[in-house]
Design an enzyme around this catalytic site. Sequence first.
Site, short mmCIF file in Angstrom:
data_model
loop_
_atom_site.label_atom_id
_atom_site.label_comp_id
_atom_site.label_asym_id
_atom_site.label_seq_id
_atom_site.Cartn_x
_atom_site.Cartn_y
_atom_site.Cartn_z
CG ASN A 77 32.30 -45.50 15.03
OD1 ASN A 77 31.43 -45.91 14.27
ND2 ASN A 77 33.41 -44.95 14.59
CB SER A 128 34.41 -40.81 10.69
OG SER A 128 33.52 -40.38 9.69
CB CYS A 129 30.84 -40.95 14.64
SG CYS A 129 30.90 -42.40 15.66
CG ASP A 130 30.46 -36.55 9.40
OD1 ASP A 130 29.56 -36.58 8.55
OD2 ASP A 130 30.90 -35.50 9.90
CG ASN A 160 34.74 -39.34 14.13
OD1 ASN A 160 33.94 -40.23 14.03
ND2 ASN A 160 34.40 -38.08 14.04
#
Lengths: 380, 380
Positions: free
Chosen positions: B94, A327-329, A370
């Site tokens: 991403n 994920s983009c976390d 996401n």
Amino acid sequence: MTERIQEFLRARRREGRDNGPCLVVDLDVVRDNYRDFSRALPDTRVYYAVKANPAPEVLSLLASLGSSFDTASVAEIELALAAGASPERISFGNTIKKERDVARAYQLGVRLFAVDSEAEVEKIARVAPRSKVFCRILCDGSGAEWPLSRKFGCAPEMAPRVLELAQANGLIAYGLSFHVGSQQPNPRMWDKALESCANIFRELAERGVYLQMVNLGGGFPTRYLKSVPKVRIYGNAIFRALSKHFGNRLPETIIEPGRGMVGNAGIIEAEVVLISKKSDDDPLRWVFLDIGKFNGLAETTDEMIRYPIRTPVDGAAVGPCVIAGPSCDSVDILYEKTPYELPVSLEIGAKVLIEGTGAYTTTYSSIAFNGFPPLEAYVI
Amino acid sequence: MTERIQEFLRARRREGRDNGPCLVVDLDVVRDNYRDFSRALPDTRVYYAVKANPAPEVLSLLASLGSSFDTASVAEIELALAAGASPERISFGNTIKKERDVARAYQLGVRLFAVDSEAEVEKIARVAPRSKVFCRILCDGSGAEWPLSRKFGCAPEMAPRVLELAQANGLIAYGLSFHVGSQQPNPRMWDKALESCANIFRELAERGVYLQMVNLGGGFPTRYLKSVPKVRIYGNAIFRALSKHFGNRLPETIIEPGRGMVGNAGIIEAEVVLISKKSDDDPLRWVFLDIGKFNGLAETTDEMIRYPIRTPVDGAAVGPCVIAGPSCDSVDILYEKTPYELPVSLEIGAKVLIEGTGAYTTTYSSIAFNGFPPLEAYVI
């Protein structure tokens, strides 16, 4: 890793369904685990902690084997009933319940409730008359790999008042519970908690309140990277502690295994999405998988649970890696503080197997973080 | 708190639908936020970070206002398209993508991709020919309330090689991106990152690779308990930094606000399930809500985001509380290290309002942890 899971995953790949991570749980392993618990503690009733893995197939199997169920919510009670458990085999074990949820559980036939405060006793007295309650006490969970906070339980000194209030309000002051911490490697940790319980039994008996039951909680570990004692060793240690503190007037006992029942029954297959370095002189490779903290591996928070990871090139030379999710976390990193050694020849697109993932994975998945779907799961 | 949200919640209670926690997002606030960003940075394109809140109503409104979209997955690309965005307004932001997802995005018309490694460039070159790529560089996110890890971006020294590889493989080496950390209170943090970018622009120009774009990332804060600078202040600081480092050859710029676009547009209504103490001399009350880390408030991890909480008895005398969620998970505690002051007269069953919850709440919800459903959400 069982032969049945291997065969399932091979078929999934042949059929081209291996488009995202998936968990496979082998019911044969769950059956073996249940038998081990029953044999290790033959006089103790097993209440499976539904939250560990509420898959209907797991619950049905355990119901058919005679298990009872520890539940955290009305939804979990309904799952246990649907799996064939009668309501007297269900404990509403969450100490934090809305009054209307207690009422609903009572309507469904549930008569056993956890408490750790007077306010919770009052709710139960109002909407679930004549039910049994047990009071959870705080105990020392040191040594556990997933140590518990002070969230559940009251100080042992407070428990007699909570249970007397229950008795005074028409409830049955039934017993005590404690939890030594999840993934507890030390079987002797039950001893101290049982000493507290025996003291409270005596103190209340002097006031005419006779407790009957001790809920020994969970904490039974599953094997991740390190070996853990067999459940038989726990059984012996607990039996010795019970005898030591309760003499020949042993209380009824129940246990609530979750991780210990299903953890080693599940394997997650995941895919390597990217392998990269952050700079030319970076000693670490970054290995990004298509599973992370938000779609199944929440228990890697603070790197507490360290899962074994198998690759197709195991045995080759290894090097240190940071392992992260897709994920983009930025917090979606599984192992960084203690880098993970993986084969240097591991490649993008390879499938890896994450072992010991039968518990606390599927339902922890975020619903769509996401845009990634929750973890797919199969019970075979 | 807007009048529209108040009216919605009143109606929900009147109709007896207030059975669990819910998020309400006011589109008027989102519209105001979009206008503020557009005015603060008039020459910069806004790519809304879909992951912050992918509700179709939010995406449709932003698409109609002219926003572009920063996406983390194919599913988010499909949501943006469904909301009316044309593919040239979508960035696949991403840096960790499966090759087949890049191919799918390309099929859908997307031509702008983030990278931070040579391996990712190779994937894009294979399945998304002639697309634009921008390389994310690591930058100092100190001061941010949700600081970013090293997960995304490469060392600035590595970026030229990554972008040259892109150009050599038939892609368009389009630009650079960085992120100063989510909820970044210091507008000057953009300055240092822009200096790095300008240096890379020059270095690559000397080798015949002409970058065109700088993606300024997100980081724009929303108001929680502390006041934050207005977006105009950020706009001015960024414009000054751009002029300082790029002179009169300003690059195209884009920003990716997520939290700053929707955070203050949402309010969660939750219910007090239990208030208790752990012992008679406990100086703290424990306040348990029906929402916690696993059904919406994941960003309270490590107590990083501290949401304002309104109660029906605000103004009365306050005392320190631990605030925790409803699940049987011991880590499901929102605020403990720094206790939260709430009115002493707060009662079980009261409704509380958690402000600033429009971003990073709904999709973080677990699918069914402990049997609790994901957070309900309404966009009005």
